[in-house]
Design a protein around this motif. Sequence first.
Motif, mmCIF file in Angstrom:
data_model
loop_
_atom_site.group_PDB
_atom_site.id
_atom_site.type_symbol
_atom_site.label_atom_id
_atom_site.label_comp_id
_atom_site.label_asym_id
_atom_site.label_seq_id
_atom_site.Cartn_x
_atom_site.Cartn_y
_atom_site.Cartn_z
ATOM 1 N N ILE A 47 -1.758 -2.789 -5.898
ATOM 2 C CA ILE A 47 -3.117 -2.758 -5.338
ATOM 3 C C ILE A 47 -3.749 -4.141 -5.401
ATOM 4 N N ALA A 48 -3.525 -4.858 -6.498
ATOM 5 C CA ALA A 48 -4.062 -6.227 -6.607
ATOM 6 C C ALA A 48 -3.494 -7.112 -5.496
ATOM 7 N N LEU A 49 -2.232 -6.912 -5.168
ATOM 8 C CA LEU A 49 -1.620 -7.688 -4.083
ATOM 9 C C LEU A 49 -2.279 -7.367 -2.742
ATOM 10 N N THR A 50 -2.526 -6.095 -2.478
ATOM 11 C CA THR A 50 -3.183 -5.739 -1.217
ATOM 12 C C THR A 50 -4.599 -6.307 -1.156
ATOM 13 N N LEU A 108 -7.983 -10.338 2.201
ATOM 14 C CA LEU A 108 -8.919 -11.438 2.479
ATOM 15 C C LEU A 108 -8.453 -12.278 3.663
ATOM 16 N N ARG A 109 -7.180 -12.125 4.079
ATOM 17 C CA ARG A 109 -6.654 -12.899 5.204
ATOM 18 C C ARG A 109 -6.615 -12.088 6.497
ATOM 19 N N LEU A 110 -7.081 -10.858 6.461
ATOM 20 C CA LEU A 110 -7.105 -10.051 7.688
ATOM 21 C C LEU A 110 -8.132 -10.612 8.673
ATOM 22 N N VAL A 135 -11.521 -2.783 4.216
ATOM 23 C CA VAL A 135 -10.213 -2.657 3.563
ATOM 24 C C VAL A 135 -10.273 -3.226 2.147
ATOM 25 N N THR A 136 -10.926 -4.362 1.995
ATOM 26 C CA THR A 136 -11.077 -4.972 0.667
ATOM 27 C C THR A 136 -11.849 -4.053 -0.268
ATOM 28 N N ALA A 137 -12.959 -3.495 0.237
ATOM 29 C CA ALA A 137 -13.751 -2.564 -0.572
ATOM 30 C C ALA A 137 -12.927 -1.344 -0.951
ATOM 31 N N PHE A 156 0.835 -1.202 0.000
ATOM 32 C CA PHE A 156 0.000 0.000 0.000
ATOM 33 C C PHE A 156 0.871 1.254 0.000
ATOM 34 N N SER A 157 1.865 1.296 0.896
ATOM 35 C CA SER A 157 2.699 2.493 1.031
ATOM 36 C C SER A 157 3.673 2.644 -0.133
ATOM 37 N N ILE A 158 4.152 1.538 -0.683
ATOM 38 C CA ILE A 158 5.000 1.639 -1.876
ATOM 39 C C ILE A 158 4.227 2.317 -3.006
ATOM 40 N N GLY A 159 2.986 1.877 -3.218
ATOM 41 C CA GLY A 159 2.166 2.487 -4.260
ATOM 42 C C GLY A 159 1.855 3.947 -3.970
ATOM 43 N N PHE A 160 1.538 4.258 -2.708
ATOM 44 C CA PHE A 160 1.177 5.627 -2.324
ATOM 45 C C PHE A 160 2.376 6.553 -2.516
ATOM 46 N N GLY A 161 3.542 6.175 -1.947
ATOM 47 C CA GLY A 161 4.717 7.027 -2.044
ATOM 48 C C GLY A 161 5.177 7.222 -3.472
#
Length: 491
Positions: free
Chosen positions: A476-479, A484-486, A365-367, A309-314
């Motif tokens: 994003i696809a990875l997150t 789903l495992r949270l 989070v998934t949504a 998430f943070s890699i994509g955001f930054g």
Amino acid sequence: MTETQISTIRTRTATPGAAKTPGRTQTHTSSGPALSPLGLFTVLLGAALPLIDFFIVNVALPTMDHDLHAGPAVLELVVAGYGVAYAVLLVLGGRLGDTFGRRRLFLAGMAAFGLTSLACGLAPDAWSLVGARVAQGASAALMLPQVLATIHSSTSGSRRARALSMYGATAGLSMVAGQILGGVLVAADIAGTGWRAVFLVNVPVALLGLVLAVRTVPETRSERPAPVDVPGTVLLALSLITLMVPLTEGRAAGWPLWTWLGLGAFPFVAAAFYVVERRRDRAGHTPLLPPSLFALPGLRRGLAMVVPFSIGFGGFMFVIAVALQQGLRYGPVEAGLALAPMATTFFVASLMGPRLVGRYGSRVVTAGGLIQAVGIALLTVAVWRDWPELSLAGLLPGVALAGFGQGLQLPVLIRIVLADVPSERAGVGSGVMVTTQQSALALGVATLGTLFLSLGPSAGMGDALVITLAAQLGAIALTLLMSLRLPRKVS
């Protein structure tokens, strides 16, 4: 893992080395005076400053280059020097807060941040600015871990959930607002200060934070503070430096031999860090980063999501600033305002989050990931279709949806990561969470930024941006898959 095993780990994490370390009276716990609303505002102000300053320079880099004749390699050090010092020292900052008092470290960090910001704003040349930025990052590392640790140790129940949601909202808004504020300040050229205003603005804010913190922030510390883990601190610093500095500086410096040597050394140094920390943990000592913390499923799975998430955001924030200014020739104000819809929708989503989490749990989070993916996809199509005539109106739908999706994710992830961390180890847990986030933000700038800047000369800036956004969609696809495992229920 059974509930009994997890309970054992929580107990062990809460009281490591109890037989060896004399107890100290805890100045304040969640059972004592609660963190007041003004106190919460104060610590959130302390959380906002370091994150704003990580991103505020993105839109100021062209004017810095013009005024200081810095060149691309030194300019990247202005960004990387802050980020590396910040990431390297965050866990140590959390440990020091546990030991010497979180309010005390918060005040020291806030004062140092104001002074180093002044040094940045008055820097006479590029290398002085780099040195001041490194010191500014170190100051931020003293201050920021105390924010989450103070919230964790001086609130409980629904008050803690609301406070953590507000922290998550503050973190996300600060990242976006940094670039908006940077654009406005550079364009305003207050009293001829130009880019220097992006640093000088911190000085009065830090003074305000100091005054408020003295009056409103309660003192908290661990009952059994552990000594500093010197080997762990050194090895963590070497791990982050050997990874982040070569990735950040490699492209601009032409990938000299030292960058490859650093990257080659990283896995060995990281493995040595893990071995040393595991041995200290098993021996009953308190390592800098206790491996036993990762047995807590919420922390382990939440942190694993924070990374992509943070890699994509930054990476997105850096790349979009360069693309808008150098590719579309936007001025600093236009480049900043292009992200205003993202800040607005992030804020709205973060306000909605606690109520939605109470009803749907971690599926929020998934949504959020799905909505963010749609937003980035729309932005990718707009760039592919309209570049180089892409307007602010063309950017708006994608940027707004992406911000809304991010606002549903980040605050909830922070709650999940810290939910099971005992108050005794609040500083360590906060340091681990923020170090992971900050390191990933810097890695996003290094990896996605390098991809974009490398493709630009050959493919053109529009196509380079399309490819980089497609790479972010992969993160994003990875997150999404990991969400789903949270744990379904969020404390």
